[in-house]
Scaffold this motif. Structure first.
Motif, PDB file in Angstrom:
ATOM      1  N   ILE A 113       0.848  -1.206   0.000  1.00  0.00           N
ATOM      2  CA  ILE A 113       0.000   0.000   0.000  1.00  0.00           C
ATOM      3  C   ILE A 113       0.876   1.245   0.000  1.00  0.00           C
ATOM      4  N   ASN A 114       2.013   1.168   0.666  1.00  0.00           N
ATOM      5  CA  ASN A 114       2.934   2.294   0.778  1.00  0.00           C
ATOM      6  C   ASN A 114       4.154   2.131  -0.124  1.00  0.00           C
ATOM      7  N   LYS A 115       3.949   1.563  -1.289  1.00  0.00           N
ATOM      8  CA  LYS A 115       5.025   1.299  -2.243  1.00  0.00           C
ATOM      9  C   LYS A 115       5.823   2.575  -2.524  1.00  0.00           C
ATOM     10  N   GLY A 116       7.146   2.442  -2.451  1.00  0.00           N
ATOM     11  CA  GLY A 116       8.031   3.563  -2.738  1.00  0.00           C
ATOM     12  C   GLY A 116       8.323   4.446  -1.534  1.00  0.00           C
ATOM     13  N   ILE A 117       7.609   4.239  -0.446  1.00  0.00           N
ATOM     14  CA  ILE A 117       7.793   5.032   0.771  1.00  0.00           C
ATOM     15  C   ILE A 117       8.614   4.220   1.765  1.00  0.00           C
ATOM     16  N   ILE A 118       9.622   4.859   2.354  1.00  0.00           N
ATOM     17  CA  ILE A 118      10.415   4.184   3.383  1.00  0.00           C
ATOM     18  C   ILE A 118       9.589   4.151   4.664  1.00  0.00           C
ATOM     19  N   LEU A 119       9.367   2.948   5.173  1.00  0.00           N
ATOM     20  CA  LEU A 119       8.603   2.764   6.408  1.00  0.00           C
ATOM     21  C   LEU A 119       9.554   2.351   7.519  1.00  0.00           C
ATOM     22  N   THR A 120       9.474   3.049   8.643  1.00  0.00           N
ATOM     23  CA  THR A 120      10.317   2.688   9.771  1.00  0.00           C
ATOM     24  C   THR A 120       9.798   1.394  10.388  1.00  0.00           C
ATOM     25  N   ARG A 121      10.650   0.762  11.136  1.00  0.00           N
ATOM     26  CA  ARG A 121      10.246  -0.462  11.824  1.00  0.00           C
ATOM     27  C   ARG A 121       9.068  -0.168  12.763  1.00  0.00           C
ATOM     28  N   GLU A 122       9.134   0.954  13.452  1.00  0.00           N
ATOM     29  CA  GLU A 122       8.069   1.312  14.392  1.00  0.00           C
ATOM     30  C   GLU A 122       6.735   1.516  13.670  1.00  0.00           C
ATOM     31  N   ASN A 133      12.583 -10.459  15.005  1.00  0.00           N
ATOM     32  CA  ASN A 133      11.343 -11.072  14.522  1.00  0.00           C
ATOM     33  C   ASN A 133      10.939 -10.492  13.177  1.00  0.00           C
ATOM     34  N   LEU A 134      11.008  -9.179  13.059  1.00  0.00           N
ATOM     35  CA  LEU A 134      10.634  -8.521  11.810  1.00  0.00           C
ATOM     36  C   LEU A 134      11.585  -8.926  10.689  1.00  0.00           C
ATOM     37  N   ASP A 135      12.874  -8.944  10.966  1.00  0.00           N
ATOM     38  CA  ASP A 135      13.855  -9.345   9.953  1.00  0.00           C
ATOM     39  C   ASP A 135      13.614 -10.780   9.474  1.00  0.00           C
ATOM     40  N   ALA A 136      13.298 -11.667  10.403  1.00  0.00           N
ATOM     41  CA  ALA A 136      13.024 -13.067  10.051  1.00  0.00           C
ATOM     42  C   ALA A 136      11.766 -13.173   9.189  1.00  0.00           C
ATOM     43  N   ILE A 149      16.267  -0.645   4.176  1.00  0.00           N
ATOM     44  CA  ILE A 149      16.909   0.650   4.320  1.00  0.00           C
ATOM     45  C   ILE A 149      17.647   0.599   5.659  1.00  0.00           C
ATOM     46  N   ARG A 150      18.928   0.406   5.605  1.00  0.00           N
ATOM     47  CA  ARG A 150      19.734   0.123   6.792  1.00  0.00           C
ATOM     48  C   ARG A 150      19.547   1.172   7.885  1.00  0.00           C
ATOM     49  N   GLY A 151      19.236   0.672   9.068  1.00  0.00           N
ATOM     50  CA  GLY A 151      19.070   1.527  10.230  1.00  0.00           C
ATOM     51  C   GLY A 151      17.725   2.230  10.320  1.00  0.00           C
ATOM     52  N   ILE A 152      16.870   2.062   9.284  1.00  0.00           N
ATOM     53  CA  ILE A 152      15.581   2.759   9.272  1.00  0.00           C
ATOM     54  C   ILE A 152      14.418   1.788   9.210  1.00  0.00           C
TER      55      ILE A 152
END
Length: 65
Positions: free
Chosen positions: A7-16, A33-36, A57-60
């Motif tokens: 739904i948010n294609k192209g937008i960087i989404l933070t883990r939070e 858990n999220l990475d897995a 996106i590393r760190g984000i």
């Protein structure tokens, strides 16, 4: 999670943002858990692709190309 990313294609989404929108404000997910979960999803949707659809996106967080 995959639906939220697309739904948010192209937008960087933070883990939070991902945690809150997918599992709710009071979640017990960890970064591992999220990475897995992302790794498992990539394995299913990136069959025979040279680049993954879900970009880290590393760190984000993550973004769908």
């Amino acid at each position: 999670m995959l639906e939220y990313l697309f739904i948010n294609k192209g937008i960087i989404l933070t883990r939070e943002q991902i945690y809150t929108q997918v599992w709710g404000f009071d979640h017990e997910m960890t970064n591992n858990n999220l990475d897995a979960l992302v790794k498992l999803v990539r394995k299913k949707i990136d069959y025979n692709r040279s680049k993954s659809i879900i970009e880290n996106i590393r760190g984000i967080g993550y973004r769908v190309r």
